[in-house]
Design a protein around this motif. Structure first.
Motif, PDB file in Angstrom:
ATOM      1  N   GLU A 112      23.498  16.223  64.314  1.00 31.77           N
ATOM      2  CA  GLU A 112      23.443  14.753  64.367  1.00 31.77           C
ATOM      3  C   GLU A 112      22.088  14.285  64.903  1.00 31.77           C
ATOM      4  OE1 GLU A 112      26.758  12.855  66.295  1.00 31.77           O
ATOM      5  OE2 GLU A 112      25.884  10.852  65.947  1.00 31.77           O
ATOM      6  N   TRP A 113      21.628  14.955  65.946  1.00 34.39           N
ATOM      7  CA  TRP A 113      20.330  14.585  66.548  1.00 34.39           C
ATOM      8  C   TRP A 113      19.201  14.874  65.554  1.00 34.39           C
ATOM      9  CZ3 TRP A 113      19.129  15.808  72.432  1.00 34.39           C
ATOM     10  CH2 TRP A 113      17.989  15.107  72.809  1.00 34.39           C
ATOM     11  N   LEU A 114      19.252  16.027  64.924  1.00 30.88           N
ATOM     12  CA  LEU A 114      18.193  16.369  63.958  1.00 30.88           C
ATOM     13  C   LEU A 114      18.161  15.369  62.803  1.00 30.88           C
ATOM     14  CD1 LEU A 114      18.528  20.269  63.955  1.00 30.88           C
ATOM     15  CD2 LEU A 114      16.598  18.923  64.833  1.00 30.88           C
ATOM     16  N   ALA A 115      19.347  14.911  62.395  1.00 26.72           N
ATOM     17  CA  ALA A 115      19.410  13.914  61.313  1.00 26.72           C
ATOM     18  C   ALA A 115      18.797  12.592  61.770  1.00 26.72           C
ATOM     19  CB  ALA A 115      20.859  13.720  60.870  1.00 26.72           C
ATOM     20  N   ALA A 116      19.023  12.243  63.044  1.00 30.20           N
ATOM     21  CA  ALA A 116      18.449  10.990  63.572  1.00 30.20           C
ATOM     22  C   ALA A 116      16.923  11.069  63.609  1.00 30.20           C
ATOM     23  CB  ALA A 116      19.013  10.725  64.969  1.00 30.20           C
ATOM     24  N   LEU A 117      16.400  12.275  63.845  1.00 29.69           N
ATOM     25  CA  LEU A 117      14.942  12.438  63.954  1.00 29.69           C
ATOM     26  C   LEU A 117      14.248  12.576  62.605  1.00 29.69           C
ATOM     27  CD1 LEU A 117      14.644  14.910  66.986  1.00 29.69           C
ATOM     28  CD2 LEU A 117      14.235  12.441  66.959  1.00 29.69           C
ATOM     29  N   ARG A 118      15.012  12.987  61.570  1.00 25.02           N
ATOM     30  CA  ARG A 118      14.374  13.315  60.284  1.00 25.02           C
ATOM     31  C   ARG A 118      13.457  12.195  59.771  1.00 25.02           C
ATOM     32  NH1 ARG A 118      18.844  15.260  57.444  1.00 25.02           N
ATOM     33  NH2 ARG A 118      18.766  16.969  58.937  1.00 25.02           N
ATOM     34  N   PRO A 119      13.885  10.922  59.797  1.00 25.70           N
ATOM     35  CA  PRO A 119      12.994   9.869  59.262  1.00 25.70           C
ATOM     36  C   PRO A 119      11.697   9.691  60.051  1.00 25.70           C
ATOM     37  CG  PRO A 119      15.216   9.016  59.722  1.00 25.70           C
ATOM     38  CD  PRO A 119      15.162  10.398  60.286  1.00 25.70           C
ATOM     39  N   LEU A 120      11.635  10.273  61.252  1.00 24.92           N
ATOM     40  CA  LEU A 120      10.420  10.134  62.060  1.00 24.92           C
ATOM     41  C   LEU A 120       9.425  11.249  61.792  1.00 24.92           C
ATOM     42  CD1 LEU A 120      12.049   9.133  65.472  1.00 24.92           C
ATOM     43  CD2 LEU A 120      11.191   7.658  63.666  1.00 24.92           C
ATOM     44  N   GLY A 121       9.871  12.294  61.111  1.00 24.46           N
ATOM     45  CA  GLY A 121       8.950  13.374  60.741  1.00 24.46           C
ATOM     46  C   GLY A 121       8.500  14.235  61.912  1.00 24.46           C
ATOM     47  N   THR A 122       9.262  14.277  62.986  1.00 28.65           N
ATOM     48  CA  THR A 122       8.852  15.110  64.128  1.00 28.65           C
ATOM     49  C   THR A 122       9.227  16.567  63.880  1.00 28.65           C
ATOM     50  OG1 THR A 122      10.949  14.767  65.280  1.00 28.65           O
ATOM     51  CG2 THR A 122       9.194  13.213  65.760  1.00 28.65           C
ATOM     52  N   ASP A 123       8.501  17.455  64.515  1.00 27.57           N
ATOM     53  CA  ASP A 123       8.881  18.873  64.480  1.00 27.57           C
ATOM     54  C   ASP A 123       8.399  19.537  65.769  1.00 27.57           C
ATOM     55  OD1 ASP A 123       6.177  19.447  64.188  1.00 27.57           O
ATOM     56  OD2 ASP A 123       6.294  19.574  62.006  1.00 27.57           O
ATOM     57  N   SER A 124       8.486  20.864  65.811  1.00 27.39           N
ATOM     58  CA  SER A 124       8.204  21.552  67.075  1.00 27.39           C
ATOM     59  C   SER A 124       6.711  21.763  67.315  1.00 27.39           C
ATOM     60  CB  SER A 124       8.928  22.903  67.088  1.00 27.39           C
ATOM     61  OG  SER A 124       8.439  23.706  66.041  1.00 27.39           O
ATOM     62  N   VAL A 125       5.872  21.420  66.351  1.00 30.65           N
ATOM     63  CA  VAL A 125       4.423  21.623  66.517  1.00 30.65           C
ATOM     64  C   VAL A 125       3.842  20.392  67.215  1.00 30.65           C
ATOM     65  CG1 VAL A 125       2.246  22.132  65.363  1.00 30.65           C
ATOM     66  CG2 VAL A 125       4.391  23.031  64.441  1.00 30.65           C
ATOM     67  N   LYS A 126       3.239  20.610  68.360  1.00 35.58           N
ATOM     68  CA  LYS A 126       2.818  19.483  69.196  1.00 35.58           C
ATOM     69  C   LYS A 126       1.299  19.434  69.332  1.00 35.58           C
ATOM     70  CE  LYS A 126       7.080  18.304  69.704  1.00 35.58           C
ATOM     71  NZ  LYS A 126       7.579  17.222  68.832  1.00 35.58           N
ATOM     72  N   THR A 127       0.620  19.246  68.190  1.00 38.40           N
ATOM     73  CA  THR A 127      -0.853  19.197  68.206  1.00 38.40           C
ATOM     74  C   THR A 127      -1.382  18.086  69.108  1.00 38.40           C
ATOM     75  OG1 THR A 127      -0.647  17.917  66.194  1.00 38.40           O
ATOM     76  CG2 THR A 127      -1.269  20.204  65.916  1.00 38.40           C
ATOM     77  N   HIS A 128      -0.578  17.016  69.268  1.00 30.89           N
ATOM     78  CA  HIS A 128      -1.056  15.893  70.088  1.00 30.89           C
ATOM     79  C   HIS A 128      -1.376  16.333  71.525  1.00 30.89           C
ATOM     80  CE1 HIS A 128       3.434  15.626  69.755  1.00 30.89           C
ATOM     81  NE2 HIS A 128       3.327  15.802  71.039  1.00 30.89           N
ATOM     82  N   LEU A 129      -0.697  17.391  71.990  1.00 33.89           N
ATOM     83  CA  LEU A 129      -0.907  17.798  73.385  1.00 33.89           C
ATOM     84  C   LEU A 129      -2.293  18.401  73.617  1.00 33.89           C
ATOM     85  CD1 LEU A 129       2.644  19.229  74.164  1.00 33.89           C
ATOM     86  CD2 LEU A 129       1.674  17.053  74.918  1.00 33.89           C
TER      87      LEU A 129
END
Ligand code: IYR
Length: 233
Positions: A113-130
């Motif tokens: 359910e959580w992953l489905a809520a995040l899907r439209p945001l395009g987030t994933d485990s790669v955190k290049t912003h950091l």
């Protein structure tokens, strides 16, 4: 309010000693002009996940933190610490630890359910912003007050207080021309270890700050309209 040059010291248990507060009242037309402009400016804010590596003027970040630190707080206990991380090695350490947790989260810990809520945001485990963003603000909640002699004292409404301060921080950064992201790696305990924070502090969020990358994209979000968020009675 005491003069800004007077250093903060605990006032726990001291009597109420008010001072006059007489701000000059803003004419209604000026309020209307300012609120309309602010509303339009705030509507331009977007959470950014792709940052340019360009440096930002450090004073802008310091001013934004100072703005955040004007937030109201439970019993005026100001239960926040903002750690400004510029060191590329420490940012790399934070990224490695965050990605390790996020990998587990995105591989299933979050649940369907959580992953489905995040899907439209395009987030994933790669955190290049950091590591791309030139600075990280790691916000800590002071869960309780810890005196120099080890005395502990309760803090009140810590979640609310720090949440308000972070909202003010995001507004200040945006209105000063910088982009940001509220990143909440979970669990976040590693941040206290990496940044060597005392036992009374608990990580609240990691906020990369910088300019959007030249090829930055953001999800095509629609905000609720005013009439969808306000109820007038
Ligand atoms: N903490 C994870 C997942 C995540 C959760 C929510 I709720 C978001 O709005 C976005 C991401 C991450 O940072 O990717």
């Amino acid at each position: 309010m005491s003069s800004p040059t007077q250093p903060w010291a605990p006032v726990h248990g001291q009597p109420y000693r008010p001072v006059p507060y007489r701000p000059v009242r803003m004419p209604a037309q000026e309020s209307l002009d300012r609120s309309a402009e602010l509303r339009a400016r705030m509507d331009e804010r977007r959470t950014v996940r792709r940052f340019a590596t360009d440096p930002v003027p450090e004073q802008v970040i310091l001013d934004a933190v100072a703005c955040a630190a004007t937030a109201p707080s439970g019993a005026h206990q100001q239960p926040w610490t903002f750690v400004l991380v510029k060191d590329p090695e420490i940012r790399q350490q934070i990224r490695a630890a965050a990605e390790q947790e996020e990998q587990i989260s995105y591989d299933g810990r979050l649940g369907d359910e959580w992953l489905a809520a995040l899907r439209p945001l395009g987030t994933d485990s790669v955190k290049t912003h950091l590591t791309d963003a030139p600075a990280l603000l790691v916000v800590f909640q002071q869960r309780y007050w810890l005196g120099p002699d080890g005395t502990k004292r309760k803090h009140y409404y810590v979640d609310e207080s720090v949440g308000i301060a972070v909202g003010m921080l995001l507004s200040a950064l945006h209105l000063s021309g910088l982009a940001a992201l509220v990143h909440t790696p979970s669990p976040m305990r590693f941040l206290g270890h990496v940044l060597n924070r005392p036992e009374n502090e608990k990580a609240f969020a990691v906020i990369p700050v910088g300019y959007p990358a030249a090829d930055c994209e953001v999800p095509d979000l629609v905000r609720k309209s005013l009439d969808q968020v306000i109820v007038e009675v």
